[in-house]
Design an enzyme around this catalytic site. Structure first.
Site, PDB file in Angstrom:
ATOM      1  N   GLY A 145       0.939  -3.590  -3.674  1.00  0.00           N
ATOM      2  CA  GLY A 145       2.245  -4.238  -3.784  1.00  0.00           C
ATOM      3  C   GLY A 145       2.171  -5.703  -4.170  1.00  0.00           C
ATOM      4  O   GLY A 145       1.363  -6.447  -3.641  1.00  0.00           O
ATOM      5  N   SER A 146       2.998  -6.146  -5.072  1.00  0.00           N
ATOM      6  CA  SER A 146       2.905  -7.504  -5.596  1.00  0.00           C
ATOM      7  C   SER A 146       4.165  -7.859  -6.387  1.00  0.00           C
ATOM      8  O   SER A 146       5.127  -7.109  -6.406  1.00  0.00           O
ATOM      9  CB  SER A 146       1.658  -7.614  -6.472  1.00  0.00           C
ATOM     10  N   ARG A 147       4.111  -9.027  -7.065  1.00  0.00           N
ATOM     11  CA  ARG A 147       5.275  -9.444  -7.835  1.00  0.00           C
ATOM     12  C   ARG A 147       4.843 -10.336  -8.997  1.00  0.00           C
ATOM     13  O   ARG A 147       3.769 -10.933  -8.976  1.00  0.00           O
ATOM     14  CB  ARG A 147       6.253 -10.136  -6.904  1.00  0.00           C
ATOM     15  N   MET A 169       7.007  -5.295  -7.426  1.00  0.00           N
ATOM     16  CA  MET A 169       6.384  -3.994  -7.640  1.00  0.00           C
ATOM     17  C   MET A 169       6.047  -3.365  -6.304  1.00  0.00           C
ATOM     18  O   MET A 169       5.359  -3.984  -5.487  1.00  0.00           O
ATOM     19  CB  MET A 169       5.097  -4.150  -8.456  1.00  0.00           C
TER      20      MET A 169
END
Length: 228
Positions: A185-187, A97
């Site tokens: 921001g991440s995943r 993301m």
């Protein structure tokens, strides 16, 4: 509609922006500086509103499909050994993301929460290979009717400093409902059974609670029956 984790931040930002606009309007005599402060404040408000948005998604619940838990881009599809819960090979699908994506996490399938655990950790960039095991993260396992146990993992990125996880062990959850939130921001990693059929491709953009990530594989006997 905005995510509940961001409502307080939005309110504080609104008051700060309002104060900047009013103060600059009456006390800043340099025209270009006054306009710069006001435009900058409005841009900040728009960015905060954009980040914490939580669009309503109507999900057609389906036991035969695993839906994307978040909006973003598929960055990993591979068979790996998952070592925290399964200790065996699983199909991993990872979704990255960016800061402009919706950061709400949604349950990828309906079922019962079997495992939910928070891990403090580092803040490596979300696409780093070791971010899945070394970054701040939460791991959730859902027992589903068709896929058995599936696991999803929220992973903090270099900018993300807080993960919100709503899943509680023993709770019955519904596909597409809010499961948490990751700031900036991440995943998210999914670990699925080896015999399921992955329905997305690398670099494909997916939509949370909408895009099918995997489906129940059709057995050979069932394929033969459909040909008659």
């Amino acid at each position: 509609m905005f995510h509940r984790e961001g409502q307080k931040i939005i309110l504080i930002t609104f008051f700060i922006v309002s104060a900047i606009i009013l103060v600059s309007q009456f006390y800043v005599n340099i025209e270009w500086l006054r306009w710069g402060l006001q435009i900058g404040a409005l841009i900040l408000l728009v960015l905060i509103l954009q980040f914490f948005r939580n669009p309503t998604r109507k999900t057609s619940k389906n036991f035969d499909e695993i839906l994307a838990p978040v909006d973003g881009k598929v960055v990993v599809i591979e068979d790996v050994v998952e070592t925290e819960f399964f200790n065996e090979k699983r199909k991993q699908v990872s979704i990255f993301m960016s800061p402009v994506n919706v950061h709400v996490t949604r349950y990828p399938a309906s079922g019962t929460v079997k495992y939910s655990k928070y891990h403090p950790g580092k803040y490596l960039v979300a696409w780093h290979p070791k971010s899945s095991t070394e970054n701040e993260r939460t791991t959730v396992v859902i027992k589903t009717p068709k896929f058995g146990d599936i696991l999803y993992r929220q992973i903090a990125g270099a900018m993300a400093r807080r993960i919100v996880n709503y899943a509680e062990e023993g709770e019955n959850v519904q596909q597409g409902e809010d499961a948490g939130f990751i700031k900036f921001g991440s995943r998210v990693d999914l670990f699925l059974p080896l015999d399921c059929a992955i329905t997305v491709k690398l670099n494909q953009k997916v939509t949370g609670a909408k895009t099918c990530i995997a489906a129940v594989a059709v057995k050979k006997d069932e394929e033969r029956e459909t040909t008659y």
